[in-house]
Design a protein around this motif. Structure first.
Motif, short mmCIF file in Angstrom:
data_model
loop_
_atom_site.label_atom_id
_atom_site.label_comp_id
_atom_site.label_asym_id
_atom_site.label_seq_id
_atom_site.Cartn_x
_atom_site.Cartn_y
_atom_site.Cartn_z
N TYR A 70 0.82 -1.21 0.00
CA TYR A 70 0.00 0.00 0.00
C TYR A 70 0.86 1.27 0.00
O TYR A 70 0.48 2.28 -0.58
N LYS A 71 2.02 1.20 0.64
CA LYS A 71 2.89 2.37 0.69
C LYS A 71 3.45 2.71 -0.69
O LYS A 71 3.58 3.88 -1.05
N TYR A 72 3.77 1.68 -1.51
CA TYR A 72 4.48 1.90 -2.77
C TYR A 72 3.64 1.70 -4.02
O TYR A 72 4.07 2.05 -5.11
N LYS A 73 2.44 1.16 -3.90
CA LYS A 73 1.66 0.78 -5.09
C LYS A 73 1.36 1.94 -6.04
O LYS A 73 1.34 1.77 -7.25
N ASP A 74 1.15 3.12 -5.50
CA ASP A 74 0.84 4.27 -6.35
C ASP A 74 2.09 5.05 -6.75
O ASP A 74 2.00 5.99 -7.53
N ALA A 75 3.23 4.66 -6.21
CA ALA A 75 4.46 5.39 -6.48
C ALA A 75 5.22 4.83 -7.68
O ALA A 75 6.16 5.46 -8.14
N ILE A 76 4.82 3.66 -8.17
CA ILE A 76 5.54 3.05 -9.28
C ILE A 76 4.55 2.45 -10.26
O ILE A 76 3.58 1.81 -9.87
N LEU A 77 4.82 2.70 -11.53
CA LEU A 77 3.99 2.17 -12.61
C LEU A 77 4.90 1.60 -13.68
O LEU A 77 5.97 2.15 -13.94
N PRO A 78 4.46 0.54 -14.34
CA PRO A 78 5.24 0.07 -15.49
C PRO A 78 5.24 1.14 -16.58
O PRO A 78 4.28 1.90 -16.71
N PHE A 79 6.30 1.20 -17.36
CA PHE A 79 6.41 2.22 -18.39
C PHE A 79 5.22 2.20 -19.34
O PHE A 79 4.71 3.23 -19.72
N ASN A 80 4.77 0.99 -19.70
CA ASN A 80 3.65 0.91 -20.64
C ASN A 80 2.38 1.52 -20.07
O ASN A 80 1.56 2.08 -20.78
N GLU A 81 2.20 1.46 -18.76
CA GLU A 81 1.02 2.05 -18.13
C GLU A 81 1.09 3.57 -18.13
O GLU A 81 0.10 4.26 -18.34
N ILE A 82 2.28 4.09 -17.93
CA ILE A 82 2.47 5.54 -17.95
C ILE A 82 2.31 6.07 -19.37
O ILE A 82 1.79 7.15 -19.59
N SER A 83 2.78 5.30 -20.35
CA SER A 83 2.83 5.79 -21.72
C SER A 83 1.52 5.61 -22.48
O SER A 83 1.34 6.17 -23.55
N LYS A 84 0.57 4.84 -21.94
CA LYS A 84 -0.69 4.60 -22.65
C LYS A 84 -1.46 5.90 -22.81
O LYS A 84 -1.67 6.62 -21.85
N GLY A 85 -1.86 6.20 -24.03
CA GLY A 85 -2.63 7.40 -24.29
C GLY A 85 -1.80 8.66 -24.30
O GLY A 85 -2.32 9.76 -24.22
N LYS A 86 -0.52 8.52 -24.43
CA LYS A 86 0.40 9.66 -24.38
C LYS A 86 1.05 9.87 -25.73
O LYS A 86 0.90 9.09 -26.65
N ILE A 87 1.81 10.94 -25.80
CA ILE A 87 2.66 11.18 -26.96
C ILE A 87 4.07 10.81 -26.53
O ILE A 87 4.59 11.31 -25.54
#
Length: 159
Positions: free
Chosen positions: A64-81
């Motif tokens: 719970y402490k870290y779950k929102d602090a890290i995302l896979p690159f593909n999740e961050i890049s979805k819908g982005k430029i």
């Protein structure tokens, strides 16, 4: 002239709510395990958070402490430029193959710039939208890296 850092007033504020692209091998293990928990839950390989944290070996509180602090690159890049910089062999068809691969996975090319080739290679920058892509960025990058004539690829920006 060399000046020691002692006594120097170096002030650099870092926005604590900004994501940074960091190589996984330098991250503390707890971050990787938090991602593993998320992946187990996403794939349905674990049905509860407790079950997932038990599988990967971290506590619920660490998750719970870290779950929102890290995302896979593909999740961050979805819908982005995304902007990628490539070093390509100056051979007919290499750039066309790259553009076709991006189009094949439904990446939408926004801009492309190719510098004049020097010593048999050319620097190319491509910006494209990922909103409708059929694969994640990591998979696309791996595909592009495997193409003949591609010497180097770097993600240089995302919006």
């Amino acid at each position: 002239m060399y000046m020691p850092l002692e006594g120097m007033n170096i002030s650099m504020e870092i926005d604590k709510n900004t994501y940074y692209l960091v190589l996984a091998k330098v991250l503390p293990e707890v971050f990787i395990k938090a991602l593993q928990v998320k992946e187990l839950l996403r794939k349905g390989e674990a049905t509860t958070i407790q079950q997932a944290v038990d599988i990967v070996g971290i506590s619920r509180s660490a998750y719970y402490k870290y779950k929102d602090a890290i995302l896979p690159f593909n999740e961050i890049s979805k819908g982005k430029i995304i902007t990628i910089a490539l070093l390509l062999e100056h051979t007919p068809g290499v750039l066309s193959t790259i553009l076709n691969e991006i189009a094949k996975v439904k990446g939408s090319i926004l801009t492309m710039n190719q510098n004049i080739p020097l010593h048999g290679t050319a620097n190319v920058t491509i910006s494209f939208e990922t909103k409708n892509m059929l694969v994640d960025m990591e998979e696309l990058i791996q595909t592009l890296e495997g193409l003949e004539g591609v010497h180097e690829i770097n993600v240089v920006g995302k919006e």
